[in-house]
Scaffold this motif. Structure first.
Motif, PDB file in Angstrom:
ATOM      1  N   SER A  91       0.825  -1.210   0.000  1.00 32.84           N
ATOM      2  CA  SER A  91       0.000   0.000   0.000  1.00 32.84           C
ATOM      3  C   SER A  91       0.856   1.256   0.000  1.00 32.84           C
ATOM      4  O   SER A  91       0.318   2.370   0.022  1.00 32.84           O
ATOM      5  N   MET A  92       2.178   1.085   0.003  1.00 32.55           N
ATOM      6  CA  MET A  92       3.098   2.209  -0.073  1.00 32.55           C
ATOM      7  C   MET A  92       4.321   1.792  -0.874  1.00 32.55           C
ATOM      8  O   MET A  92       4.793   0.647  -0.756  1.00 32.55           O
TER       9      MET A  92
ATOM     10  N   SER B  57      -0.944   0.035  11.381  1.00 34.21           N
ATOM     11  CA  SER B  57      -2.217  -0.432  10.821  1.00 34.21           C
ATOM     12  C   SER B  57      -2.097  -1.807  10.162  1.00 34.21           C
ATOM     13  O   SER B  57      -3.099  -2.376   9.727  1.00 34.21           O
ATOM     14  N   GLY B  58      -0.873  -2.330  10.058  1.00 31.16           N
ATOM     15  CA  GLY B  58      -0.663  -3.657   9.483  1.00 31.16           C
ATOM     16  C   GLY B  58      -0.414  -3.672   7.997  1.00 31.16           C
ATOM     17  O   GLY B  58      -0.317  -4.742   7.391  1.00 31.16           O
ATOM     18  N   ARG B  59      -0.283  -2.502   7.374  1.00 33.98           N
ATOM     19  CA  ARG B  59      -0.083  -2.435   5.928  1.00 33.98           C
ATOM     20  C   ARG B  59       1.376  -2.672   5.552  1.00 33.98           C
ATOM     21  O   ARG B  59       2.263  -2.625   6.382  1.00 33.98           O
ATOM     22  N   VAL B  60       1.576  -2.904   4.244  1.00 28.44           N
ATOM     23  CA  VAL B  60       2.870  -3.318   3.710  1.00 28.44           C
ATOM     24  C   VAL B  60       3.455  -2.215   2.823  1.00 28.44           C
ATOM     25  O   VAL B  60       2.736  -1.580   2.049  1.00 28.44           O
ATOM     26  N   ALA B  61       4.759  -2.005   2.944  1.00 35.65           N
ATOM     27  CA  ALA B  61       5.475  -1.048   2.094  1.00 35.65           C
ATOM     28  C   ALA B  61       6.521  -1.785   1.269  1.00 35.65           C
ATOM     29  O   ALA B  61       7.154  -2.733   1.747  1.00 35.65           O
ATOM     30  N   TYR B  62       6.694  -1.319   0.034  1.00 37.76           N
ATOM     31  CA  TYR B  62       7.722  -1.867  -0.851  1.00 37.76           C
ATOM     32  C   TYR B  62       8.705  -0.749  -1.175  1.00 37.76           C
ATOM     33  O   TYR B  62       8.318   0.325  -1.637  1.00 37.76           O
ATOM     34  N   VAL B  63       9.986  -1.016  -0.926  1.00 40.75           N
ATOM     35  CA  VAL B  63      11.055  -0.035  -1.131  1.00 40.75           C
ATOM     36  C   VAL B  63      11.973  -0.548  -2.230  1.00 40.75           C
ATOM     37  O   VAL B  63      12.388  -1.709  -2.209  1.00 40.75           O
ATOM     38  N   THR B  64      12.291   0.309  -3.208  1.00 41.86           N
ATOM     39  CA  THR B  64      13.117  -0.124  -4.336  1.00 41.86           C
ATOM     40  C   THR B  64      14.030   0.995  -4.816  1.00 41.86           C
ATOM     41  O   THR B  64      13.606   2.157  -4.880  1.00 41.86           O
TER      42      THR B  64
END
Length: 298
Positions: free
Chosen positions: A115-116, A200-207
């Motif tokens: 979500s991010m 909040s339990g959401r997931v972030a992807y960093v690249t």
């Protein structure tokens, strides 16, 4: 006023920096991907004729004049006016690479669990070797991050951040007591947002594939004041969590001392007067922000 839009829209908040904003808009015009809407929330003291003219000519370009003050306020106005599933947030002094938009599309498609999204934010050329750049985010490898104990800076900085609109709505947007333009706590709006996002339990992807440059235009005097404000904001944010009953606030507050120790060590190693001055002002910011945070009814 909302309008139909594609997968993501750019949101830029600005105040009295027309030359820097023009460079950012120029970089967006040079993207390998086009067709994305742009919304500007402008809190400037005067009107910008170039923005007005473009808004009249381009239906995908929206300018919202806001008489108020504060980056968090502007972002809240911005995200509520946009209907796209994703918001691609840029500071008005941040230059995205030509394939920035293309890489956003790839990351959204490849990581539906996230979500991010955030990427590598470099500094470009520095005014001097002694200069301490403001808010870089030097991402060297891709990661999927989640969990309440992930430190909030690990998932990106507000200067260049891509986030699902429904995630923003779910956590209530940005805290307008924090961030640039806020009276008491002029920073850490993004850290507070990231912290609540992770909680909040959401997931972030960093690249490192999503790349931008945060221009380093401040004078040394401005830089010293900026870093003091960063520490005031950070410790205020930490006290917000602690006073709200979250023991993680104590850990966040403790990181203030780690950051201060690193700055002092850097000043000594480089024999840098600028870094020493920044460290001393950060120390003052730590005291001021902690005291204000404890006095504030969050």
């Amino acid at each position: 006023m909302t309008r139909p839009s594609p997968e993501w829209s750019v949101l830029i908040c600005t105040r009295d920096r027309p030359e820097l904003l023009a460079q950012t808009l120029g970089a967006l015009a040079g993207q390998t991907k086009d067709g994305f809407p742009i919304t500007i929330v402008d809190q400037s003291s005067g009107s910008n004729p170039l923005l007005s003219a473009r808004a009249e000519a381009d239906p995908g370009f929206t300018v919202i004049q806001d008489p108020g003050r504060g980056l968090s306020r502007a972002r809240n106005i911005g995200w509520r006016s946009i209907s796209s599933p994703w918001l691609a947030i840029l500071d008005d002094d941040c230059i995205p690479e030509p394939d920035w938009g293309e890489q956003i599309d790839r990351a959204i498609a490849a990581h539906p669990e996230a979500s991010m999204l955030s990427g590598h934010v470099g500094t470009g050329p520095l005014p001097s070797d002694d200069y301490l750049p403001a808010t870089p985010s030097l991402v060297e490898r891709e990661e999927t991050l989640r969990g309440r104990w992930t430190m909030p800076w690990k998932i990106g900085l507000g200067v260049c951040l891509i986030v699902r609109r429904d995630a923003v709505a779910a956590i209530g947007g940005w805290d307008e007591r924090l961030g640039t333009g806020a009276t008491d706590f002029p920073a850490s709006d993004d850290m507070d947002f990231n912290y609540r996002f992770l909680r909040s339990g959401r997931v972030a992807y960093v690249t490192p594939a999503i790349r931008a440059t945060h221009r380093q235009w401040r004078t040394p005097e401005e830089l010293v004041a900026l870093y003091e404000g960063h520490m005031v904001g950070w410790t205020g944010f930490a006290m917000k969590q602690l006073k709200s009953g979250d023991a993680g606030g104590l850990l966040l507050w403790g990181w203030s001392f780690v950051d201060l120790a690193r700055n002092l060590a850097s000043a000594a190693r480089r024999r840098s007067r600028l870094r020493l001055r920044i460290s001393l002002r950060k120390l003052r910011g730590l005291v001021v922000g902690t005291a204000r945070g404890l006095r504030t009814t969050w």
